[in-house]
Design an enzyme around this catalytic site. Structure first.
Site, mmCIF file in Angstrom:
data_model
loop_
_atom_site.group_PDB
_atom_site.id
_atom_site.type_symbol
_atom_site.label_atom_id
_atom_site.label_comp_id
_atom_site.label_asym_id
_atom_site.label_seq_id
_atom_site.Cartn_x
_atom_site.Cartn_y
_atom_site.Cartn_z
ATOM 1 N N ASN A 54 8.431 69.645 11.604
ATOM 2 C CA ASN A 54 8.901 69.595 13.278
ATOM 3 C C ASN A 54 8.073 69.114 13.759
ATOM 4 O O ASN A 54 6.592 69.724 13.169
ATOM 5 C CB ASN A 54 9.908 71.000 14.619
ATOM 6 N N GLU A 56 5.925 68.967 17.758
ATOM 7 C CA GLU A 56 6.473 68.914 19.341
ATOM 8 C C GLU A 56 5.152 68.402 19.826
ATOM 9 O O GLU A 56 4.499 68.066 18.904
ATOM 10 C CB GLU A 56 6.116 70.565 19.296
ATOM 11 N N CYS A 64 12.901 66.784 15.031
ATOM 12 C CA CYS A 64 13.238 68.263 14.637
ATOM 13 C C CYS A 64 12.828 68.289 12.961
ATOM 14 O O CYS A 64 12.735 66.527 12.532
ATOM 15 C CB CYS A 64 14.402 68.138 14.869
ATOM 16 N N GLU A 66 14.626 68.607 10.703
ATOM 17 C CA GLU A 66 15.962 67.626 9.842
ATOM 18 C C GLU A 66 15.660 66.238 9.610
ATOM 19 O O GLU A 66 16.408 65.304 9.026
ATOM 20 C CB GLU A 66 17.246 68.339 9.929
ATOM 21 N N CYS A 105 21.007 67.624 15.632
ATOM 22 C CA CYS A 105 20.912 67.169 14.477
ATOM 23 C C CYS A 105 22.201 67.000 13.510
ATOM 24 O O CYS A 105 22.211 66.927 12.174
ATOM 25 C CB CYS A 105 19.497 68.762 13.321
#
Ligand SMILES: [Zn+2]
Length: 159
Positions: A54, A56, A64, A66, A105
């Site tokens: 991930n 940010e 994410c 995924e 996701c």
């Protein structure tokens, strides 16, 4: 139905490798704001693994793990996904509950599951890889909406 609690030892060897790859990616997560680090990995039809962590940002727009893992597979021309593993840890506490993929996701995973044409396994783990839940995508996203519903031809993305 469609969700099986298990242990690391209870996973088939390819799924153990997949979860280990996700855990490796988790260590590279960029999470300065929440301290919540996530790693994910996908297993392709050809048996290759692609991972993501991930990301940010200060504006709270992020990516994410995924989604990053799926994008990594796509970038290498792999669209048929057989399984996805996701694992998380916090810088502040052990993630003892099993956290599944977020709603967005699940939609992304569904896209490539429909390219594959399979109800794929999603392996979800807490920090210590115990407990682990192996869930069918159909259990995580019932009555899903995907390329099948819009009669979109995705066959060119199959090998
Ligand atoms: Zn997500």
């Amino acid at each position: 139905v469609g969700m099986r609690p298990t242990t690391y030892e209870g996973l088939a060897e390819p799924y153990r490798r997949l979860l280990d790859r996700a855990a490796l990616a988790m260590e590279k997560a960029y999470a300065p704001y929440t301290g919540f680090c996530v790693g994910a990995a996908v297993l392709t039809r050809e048996g290759e693994l692609f991972a993501g962590a991930n990301v940010e940002t200060a504006s709270y727009v992020g990516v994410c793990a995924e989604a990053a893992a799926l994008a990594a597979a796509v970038e290498q021309g792999h669209y048929e996904i057989m399984a996805l593993a996701v694992i998380s840890r916090s810088r502040f506490y052990d993630v003892t509950r099993v956290a599944g993929p977020c709603g967005a996701c699940r939609q992304l995973i569904n896209e490539f599951a429909q390219v594959t044409g399979a109800d794929i396994d999603v392996i979800c783990a807490g920090t210590r890889k115990d407990p682990i839940v192996v869930a069918k995508l159909s259990a995580l996203l019932p009555l899903s909406f995907g390329p099948v519903d819009t009669e979109t031809d995705v066959s060119r993305y199959r090998r």
